[in-house]
Each structure stands twice: as C-alpha cells, then as structure tokens.
Design a protein around this motif. Structure first.
Motif, PDB file in Angstrom:
ATOM      1  N   ASP A 185       0.858  -1.183   0.000  1.00  0.00           N
ATOM      2  CA  ASP A 185       0.000   0.000   0.000  1.00  0.00           C
ATOM      3  C   ASP A 185       0.900   1.241   0.000  1.00  0.00           C
ATOM      4  O   ASP A 185       1.672   1.461   0.937  1.00  0.00           O
ATOM      5  N   SER A 186       0.805   2.042  -1.058  1.00  0.00           N
ATOM      6  CA  SER A 186       1.703   3.194  -1.219  1.00  0.00           C
ATOM      7  C   SER A 186       1.489   4.271  -0.159  1.00  0.00           C
ATOM      8  O   SER A 186       2.342   5.152   0.012  1.00  0.00           O
ATOM      9  N   GLU A 187       0.374   4.217   0.566  1.00  0.00           N
ATOM     10  CA  GLU A 187       0.070   5.252   1.550  1.00  0.00           C
ATOM     11  C   GLU A 187       0.633   4.929   2.936  1.00  0.00           C
ATOM     12  O   GLU A 187       0.610   5.785   3.832  1.00  0.00           O
ATOM     13  N   CYS A 226       2.482  -5.630   2.182  1.00  0.00           N
ATOM     14  CA  CYS A 226       2.408  -4.712   3.330  1.00  0.00           C
ATOM     15  C   CYS A 226       1.020  -4.088   3.349  1.00  0.00           C
ATOM     16  O   CYS A 226       0.557  -3.544   2.341  1.00  0.00           O
ATOM     17  N   TYR A 227       0.369  -4.163   4.502  1.00  0.00           N
ATOM     18  CA  TYR A 227      -0.986  -3.625   4.615  1.00  0.00           C
ATOM     19  C   TYR A 227      -1.252  -3.188   6.050  1.00  0.00           C
ATOM     20  O   TYR A 227      -0.525  -3.557   6.975  1.00  0.00           O
ATOM     21  N   GLU A 228      -2.282  -2.390   6.217  1.00  0.00           N
ATOM     22  CA  GLU A 228      -2.703  -1.920   7.535  1.00  0.00           C
ATOM     23  C   GLU A 228      -3.961  -2.663   7.962  1.00  0.00           C
ATOM     24  O   GLU A 228      -4.842  -2.943   7.143  1.00  0.00           O
ATOM     25  N   ASN A 232      -2.367  -1.662  13.394  1.00  0.00           N
ATOM     26  CA  ASN A 232      -1.089  -2.303  13.106  1.00  0.00           C
ATOM     27  C   ASN A 232      -0.735  -2.235  11.624  1.00  0.00           C
ATOM     28  O   ASN A 232      -1.607  -2.151  10.754  1.00  0.00           O
ATOM     29  N   ILE A 233       0.572  -2.275  11.364  1.00  0.00           N
ATOM     30  CA  ILE A 233       1.096  -2.424  10.007  1.00  0.00           C
ATOM     31  C   ILE A 233       1.697  -3.820   9.908  1.00  0.00           C
ATOM     32  O   ILE A 233       2.469  -4.233  10.783  1.00  0.00           O
ATOM     33  N   TYR A 234       1.331  -4.547   8.870  1.00  0.00           N
ATOM     34  CA  TYR A 234       1.839  -5.904   8.684  1.00  0.00           C
ATOM     35  C   TYR A 234       2.692  -5.962   7.416  1.00  0.00           C
ATOM     36  O   TYR A 234       2.268  -5.492   6.351  1.00  0.00           O
ATOM     37  N   ARG A 300       3.386  -1.570  15.464  1.00  0.00           N
ATOM     38  CA  ARG A 300       2.268  -0.857  16.095  1.00  0.00           C
ATOM     39  C   ARG A 300       2.380   0.610  15.723  1.00  0.00           C
ATOM     40  O   ARG A 300       3.308   1.305  16.163  1.00  0.00           O
ATOM     41  N   GLN A 301       1.423   1.109  14.946  1.00  0.00           N
ATOM     42  CA  GLN A 301       1.481   2.471  14.444  1.00  0.00           C
ATOM     43  C   GLN A 301       1.577   3.514  15.553  1.00  0.00           C
ATOM     44  O   GLN A 301       2.305   4.472  15.460  1.00  0.00           O
TER      45      GLN A 301
END
Length: 304
Positions: A185-187, A226-228, A232-234, A300-301
């Motif tokens: 995810d580019s964001e 990679c995703y949210e 959390n970010i995974y 953890r964001q």
C-alpha cells in the motif's frame, strides 16, 4: 516511629513496672532485651541486603554493558557482511551497462566505416549511453545511501524503502532467476530509520536466495506484502524455497544460528532483522508453509 523514641517509651514502661511489681519488671526487661537483640540482627540483615543489592546492581550494569558491546559488534559484522553482498551486486549491475557501452562503441566504429552513422544514429547512441550511465549512478547513489551511517529517524513510506532495495538487488534477482512480487500500500508511512528498514528487506531477500541455491530450486518466487489492519502495520515476506529446518526454526533469530554450511553464513542477518523490528516497537515471526518460509513483521502504528 524511630528506634530512639521507641527505646525511650520502653524505658519508661520498665521504670513504671519497677514501682508496681518486681516480677512484671523482670519480664518486661526480658522482652526488652529480646527486642533490642532482634533490632540489632535486623539492622545487620538490612546492611547485608544493601551490600548484596549493590553488588547485584554492579553485575547487572557490567552485564548490560557487555551485551551492548556484543550487539554493537554483531551489528558491525552484519553491515560488513551486507556490504560484501552489496558490492557483489553493484559489480554485477555495473558489468551489464559497461559491457553494453563497450559493445555499442565497437559497433559504432564498424557502422561509421560502413557509412551508417548519421545524426539520428548519434542521437540514439547518446540517449542509450546516458540511460546506462543514469542506471549506474542511481545504483551507486542507493549503495552510498544504504551504507551511510545515520541515526536520523524520519517519516517514510514502506514502498519507497522497498523501491530502493529493488534498485540495489534488481540484477541479482534477475541473475538468480527470482520473481519478486511486491504488493505494498503506497500510503503506508512509518517513522524510523529508513536505511535500517532497507537492511531488513535485504536480509530477508538474501535469506531466501541462499535457501533457493542450497536446495537447487528452479521456480523461484518471493512475495512481499504490506498492509494496515486496525492499528497495526503488517509486512509479510513469503518464498517457495522449502522452508527452515524444524530443529533450527525456533532459534533462527538468535545470533550465530544459521542453516548455511560452515563458512557460508554467520547467522547474524536474521538476528539483526529482529533487532531492527524491536527497535521500532514491533515483532517478527516465522513459520513454514507447504512451499517455504513465511515471515510476518507487525508494527504498532501508535508507538512508532
């Protein structure tokens, strides 16, 4: 109540008891003597405990300093190992454009002698040479950025970090016949040291490359996602390289643990990968699938 005040009160009780009853006074004196003895023993125990606590603190400080030195040494060894791998990758990436320019130069000489060189030919030649040079400069820039010492934390996207890694490892992946599939995810942004995250990705990719080669696997795939989700970010890195041996997988993030033959691996790469993740308030785990190894990084964001 202080010991001094307590002692004064006890003395007053003894004096009063003497005036009323001799036997009572003797019993109270016995109790008082016992109390005084216990107080002395307690003070002795307290001093001993304080001494042992001080010694314990000193040992903990020494142990902490020793562990910090060990981690620093391992980090330096990891960077040196990565530098060697990257120098090989850079040499490989530069070899192709240099060969191309050399061949084009030879062809230009022959074409000139055959009267084929005109302004359009020269323009195409010039554009192609500059494209090759730009590729070499870009590779060198990424190499220098990756190994430049930096403690600076900044906000960056996972995609930008992965794109830099892609430039550094592009020709290596092609030469190894590895298909790298990236779905990020580019964001997604995090706050941390971007060079360390590049190091993390390179460690995991190199781990897969070594496993492919050790097991002589022909069809080679590495998938990075990679995703949210919630807060959390995974980051998931999966390959089809056959997995990690069961007797090693539980200790794979410990220093000096490796699945590679003696002399071909130090076991530092995955240890340093875990340290980078921990530094950014995250966790890294691995398990085997039917095809290969599956690494999951959770960040953890809120705390990054």
């Amino acid at each position: 109540m202080s010991n001094k005040i307590t002692q004064i009160l006890l003395n007053e009780i003894v004096n009063l008891s003497k005036k009323s009853d001799k036997k009572l006074a003797e019993k109270i004196q016995t109790v008082l003597d016992f109390y005084i003895t216990e107080q002395k023993e307690n003070q002795k125990t307290i001093k001993q405990n304080e001494y042992f606590l001080k010694q314990w603190d000193k040992r903990n400080i020494i142990a902490h300093e020793r562990d910090a030195k060990k981690d620093k040494l391992l980090e330096q060894q990891s960077r040196l190992a990565s530098m060697g791998e990257m120098i090989d990758a850079i040499a490989h990436q530069w070899k192709q454009p240099l060969n191309s320019m050399s061949m084009m130069s030879d062809m230009m000489q022959e074409d000139f002698e055959n009267g084929l060189v005109n302004s359009a030919y020269v323009k195409e030649f010039n554009d192609t040479v500059h494209m090759q040079i730009d590729h070499m400069v870009s590779t060198l820039h990424e190499f220098r950025t990756f190994f430049r010492p930096s403690t600076k934390n900044e906000e960056f996207t996972i995609q930008d970090a992965m794109n830099s890694v892609g430039i550094l490892m592009k020709d290596e992946l092609i030469s190894q016949n590895i298909l790298l599939d990236i779905d990020i995810d580019s964001e997604i942004k995090i706050f941390g040291n971007q060079n360390e995250f590049k190091h993390l990705f390179i460690n995991l990719i190199n781990n897969s490359i070594d496993s492919f080669n050790d097991k002589n696997i022909n069809h080679r795939n590495i998938n990075i996602r990679c995703y949210e989700e919630n807060t959390n970010i995974y980051i998931e890195v999966e390959d089809n390289a056959g997995g990690i041996p069961n007797e090693v997988i539980k200790d794979i993030f410990k220093p000096n643990v490796t699945t590679k033959p003696e002399g071909k691996g130090t076991g530092i790469g995955l240890y340093m990968s875990e340290q980078i993740v921990k530094k950014n308030h995250g966790t890294i785990n691995v398990y085997n699938t039917a095809a290969g190894a599956f690494f999951t990084i959770t960040l953890r964001q809120a705390t990054i």
